[in-house]
Design a protein around this motif. Sequence first.
Motif, PDB file in Angstrom:
ATOM      1  N   ASN A 103       0.800  -1.218   0.000  1.00  0.00           N
ATOM      2  CA  ASN A 103       0.000   0.000   0.000  1.00  0.00           C
ATOM      3  C   ASN A 103       0.838   1.276   0.000  1.00  0.00           C
ATOM      4  N   LEU A 104       1.977   1.256   0.703  1.00  0.00           N
ATOM      5  CA  LEU A 104       2.825   2.449   0.830  1.00  0.00           C
ATOM      6  C   LEU A 104       4.280   2.094   0.511  1.00  0.00           C
ATOM      7  N   PRO A 105       4.542   1.599  -0.690  1.00  0.00           N
ATOM      8  CA  PRO A 105       5.885   1.090  -0.998  1.00  0.00           C
ATOM      9  C   PRO A 105       6.974   2.148  -1.036  1.00  0.00           C
ATOM     10  N   LEU A 106       6.606   3.417  -1.213  1.00  0.00           N
ATOM     11  CA  LEU A 106       7.613   4.474  -1.321  1.00  0.00           C
ATOM     12  C   LEU A 106       7.843   5.195   0.005  1.00  0.00           C
ATOM     13  N   HIS A 107       6.952   5.042   0.962  1.00  0.00           N
ATOM     14  CA  HIS A 107       7.011   5.855   2.179  1.00  0.00           C
ATOM     15  C   HIS A 107       8.156   5.476   3.118  1.00  0.00           C
ATOM     16  N   ALA A 108       8.750   4.320   2.906  1.00  0.00           N
ATOM     17  CA  ALA A 108       9.923   3.933   3.697  1.00  0.00           C
ATOM     18  C   ALA A 108      11.201   4.355   2.974  1.00  0.00           C
ATOM     19  N   PHE A 109      11.162   5.528   2.321  1.00  0.00           N
ATOM     20  CA  PHE A 109      12.254   5.913   1.424  1.00  0.00           C
ATOM     21  C   PHE A 109      13.597   6.066   2.133  1.00  0.00           C
ATOM     22  N   GLN A 110      13.623   6.493   3.386  1.00  0.00           N
ATOM     23  CA  GLN A 110      14.922   6.642   4.054  1.00  0.00           C
ATOM     24  C   GLN A 110      15.577   5.289   4.311  1.00  0.00           C
ATOM     25  N   VAL A 111      14.771   4.245   4.465  1.00  0.00           N
ATOM     26  CA  VAL A 111      15.311   2.904   4.671  1.00  0.00           C
ATOM     27  C   VAL A 111      15.988   2.400   3.403  1.00  0.00           C
ATOM     28  N   MET A 112      15.598   2.953   2.270  1.00  0.00           N
ATOM     29  CA  MET A 112      16.198   2.568   0.998  1.00  0.00           C
ATOM     30  C   MET A 112      17.601   3.158   0.833  1.00  0.00           C
ATOM     31  N   LEU A 113      17.991   4.050   1.750  1.00  0.00           N
ATOM     32  CA  LEU A 113      19.305   4.705   1.702  1.00  0.00           C
ATOM     33  C   LEU A 113      19.965   4.568   3.073  1.00  0.00           C
ATOM     34  N   PRO A 114      20.376   3.344   3.431  1.00  0.00           N
ATOM     35  CA  PRO A 114      20.927   3.119   4.767  1.00  0.00           C
ATOM     36  C   PRO A 114      22.266   3.812   4.994  1.00  0.00           C
ATOM     37  N   TYR A 136       2.371  13.695  -3.441  1.00  0.00           N
ATOM     38  CA  TYR A 136       1.830  12.328  -3.420  1.00  0.00           C
ATOM     39  C   TYR A 136       1.985  11.674  -2.054  1.00  0.00           C
ATOM     40  N   LEU A 137       3.102  11.916  -1.387  1.00  0.00           N
ATOM     41  CA  LEU A 137       3.392  11.230  -0.133  1.00  0.00           C
ATOM     42  C   LEU A 137       2.356  11.537   0.939  1.00  0.00           C
ATOM     43  N   THR A 138       1.797  12.734   0.904  1.00  0.00           N
ATOM     44  CA  THR A 138       0.738  13.118   1.841  1.00  0.00           C
ATOM     45  C   THR A 138      -0.646  12.811   1.281  1.00  0.00           C
ATOM     46  N   ASP A 139      -0.834  13.084  -0.006  1.00  0.00           N
ATOM     47  CA  ASP A 139      -2.162  12.989  -0.618  1.00  0.00           C
ATOM     48  C   ASP A 139      -2.673  11.561  -0.726  1.00  0.00           C
ATOM     49  N   VAL A 140      -1.773  10.578  -0.757  1.00  0.00           N
ATOM     50  CA  VAL A 140      -2.214   9.191  -0.918  1.00  0.00           C
ATOM     51  C   VAL A 140      -3.090   8.735   0.239  1.00  0.00           C
ATOM     52  N   PHE A 141      -2.911   9.304   1.417  1.00  0.00           N
ATOM     53  CA  PHE A 141      -3.692   8.859   2.581  1.00  0.00           C
ATOM     54  C   PHE A 141      -5.182   9.182   2.422  1.00  0.00           C
ATOM     55  N   ASP A 320      14.128   1.677  -9.732  1.00  0.00           N
ATOM     56  CA  ASP A 320      13.632   1.182 -11.021  1.00  0.00           C
ATOM     57  C   ASP A 320      12.325   0.418 -10.846  1.00  0.00           C
ATOM     58  N   ASP A 321      12.269  -0.433  -9.808  1.00  0.00           N
ATOM     59  CA  ASP A 321      11.054  -1.218  -9.553  1.00  0.00           C
ATOM     60  C   ASP A 321       9.863  -0.308  -9.223  1.00  0.00           C
ATOM     61  N   LEU A 322      10.098   0.694  -8.394  1.00  0.00           N
ATOM     62  CA  LEU A 322       9.007   1.580  -7.984  1.00  0.00           C
ATOM     63  C   LEU A 322       8.572   2.508  -9.113  1.00  0.00           C
ATOM     64  N   GLU A 323       9.526   2.942  -9.930  1.00  0.00           N
ATOM     65  CA  GLU A 323       9.159   3.762 -11.091  1.00  0.00           C
ATOM     66  C   GLU A 323       8.264   2.973 -12.040  1.00  0.00           C
ATOM     67  N   ALA A 324       8.523   1.663 -12.144  1.00  0.00           N
ATOM     68  CA  ALA A 324       7.704   0.812 -13.006  1.00  0.00           C
ATOM     69  C   ALA A 324       6.272   0.715 -12.496  1.00  0.00           C
ATOM     70  N   GLN A 325       6.075   1.004 -11.193  1.00  0.00           N
ATOM     71  CA  GLN A 325       4.732   1.024 -10.595  1.00  0.00           C
ATOM     72  C   GLN A 325       4.081   2.408 -10.700  1.00  0.00           C
ATOM     73  N   GLY A 326       4.778   3.333 -11.341  1.00  0.00           N
ATOM     74  CA  GLY A 326       4.232   4.673 -11.514  1.00  0.00           C
ATOM     75  C   GLY A 326       4.501   5.608 -10.354  1.00  0.00           C
ATOM     76  N   LEU A 327       5.472   5.270  -9.497  1.00  0.00           N
ATOM     77  CA  LEU A 327       5.782   6.080  -8.321  1.00  0.00           C
ATOM     78  C   LEU A 327       7.034   6.921  -8.564  1.00  0.00           C
ATOM     79  N   PRO A 328       7.102   8.130  -7.989  1.00  0.00           N
ATOM     80  CA  PRO A 328       8.240   9.030  -8.235  1.00  0.00           C
ATOM     81  C   PRO A 328       9.466   8.689  -7.379  1.00  0.00           C
ATOM     82  N   ALA A 329       9.922   7.461  -7.487  1.00  0.00           N
ATOM     83  CA  ALA A 329      10.975   6.982  -6.598  1.00  0.00           C
ATOM     84  C   ALA A 329      12.311   7.669  -6.839  1.00  0.00           C
TER      85      ALA A 329
END
Length: 354
Positions: A103-114, A136-141, A320-329
């Motif tokens: 549901n929120l695959p992009l919201h853990a963005f800081q974890v993607m950059l350890p 988007y990060l706020t509006d999706v809710f 790349d995976d998230l961009e393929a889902q239409g997200l501004p990763a």
Amino acid sequence: MKKLSILAAAAATVSTLATSAWADHTITLRIGSGHPPGVVYAGLMIDYFQTELKSRVEAQTPHKINFVEGYSGSIVKVTEVLEGVQDGILDIGGFCFCFEPSNLPLHAFQVMLPFGTMDPVTSLKIAQEVYDEVPYLTDVFPDKFNQILLSRIADGGYNLGTSFAWDELSDLKDQKIAGAGLNLNWLEYGGVSPVQSSLATAYTEMKTNVYEGWIMFPSAWVNLKLYEPGPFYTLIGFGSMTWHGLTINKDTYNELPADVQAILLEVGKDFEQITGSVNLSEYDKQISTLNEIITVNEISPEVRAAWAESLAGWPQTLADDLEAQGLPAKQVLNLVLDRAEANGYDWPVRYQIE
């Protein structure tokens, strides 16, 4: 989710009763988390958010606030809070985005950059700046989940607690170490065996050797007594992550009196800042506490850099995976890198996202 459907029907009945009670200036809100109050943000929901909301509403308006509390998974589990708030089982819920990878695959963005900043105030500031630039990060809710994001929540800096001593990354090979969601990849890319878990079951699972360690901030090691099954805590500096949120059901929010809505949003903003400042102020105290009762070591810069290097290509794969889902990763991850540097942080490995 039959259980949640039954609870949702019951919640609708309670909500109808609560709405009629509001005419008498008494507002009852169901609030909770799958996590126990020993987890800093959940404790602050009780000690700060609830206390401040009740105090300010009752001082500034004719209304009174009552809470029905549901912490430690007593109403919804850690994996059910987003859905629980969406369906009105909870009016207000706190949860980790890590448990919502679909549901929120992009919201853990800081974890993607350890191996980012260990300062939760800075982590929160970086996240706030990214949210400001990516609506988007706020509006999706409200758009998808019938709720409003009240607060972004910062965690203390992540290290590694274990039941055994270690010095080199190779010492962790084939050891089972727990994490939640995306941070399992920090382990896998480093050659460590990852195990998905949650803090609600951490003590028992470490005690019974389901796994031998946890990627975890020191507050949990102290407050949940994880030092008992895990008498070794290693300062490695994976970073402080702003990847929890506090949300309110949109229907509940819309039914609140306008003066209460304004105070709710104000308290939500203050609570957001408090999660960063409290975690920052408590970090050194918690490390000192652990130093007195177990073994605390700091990993060498060379080992930290080697671990970071092992993850160098992972953010691009995620993007790349998230961009393929239409997200501004790519936009989000590059913003995190840039904002961290603008706030004075020097990455041990400067990830490249193209």
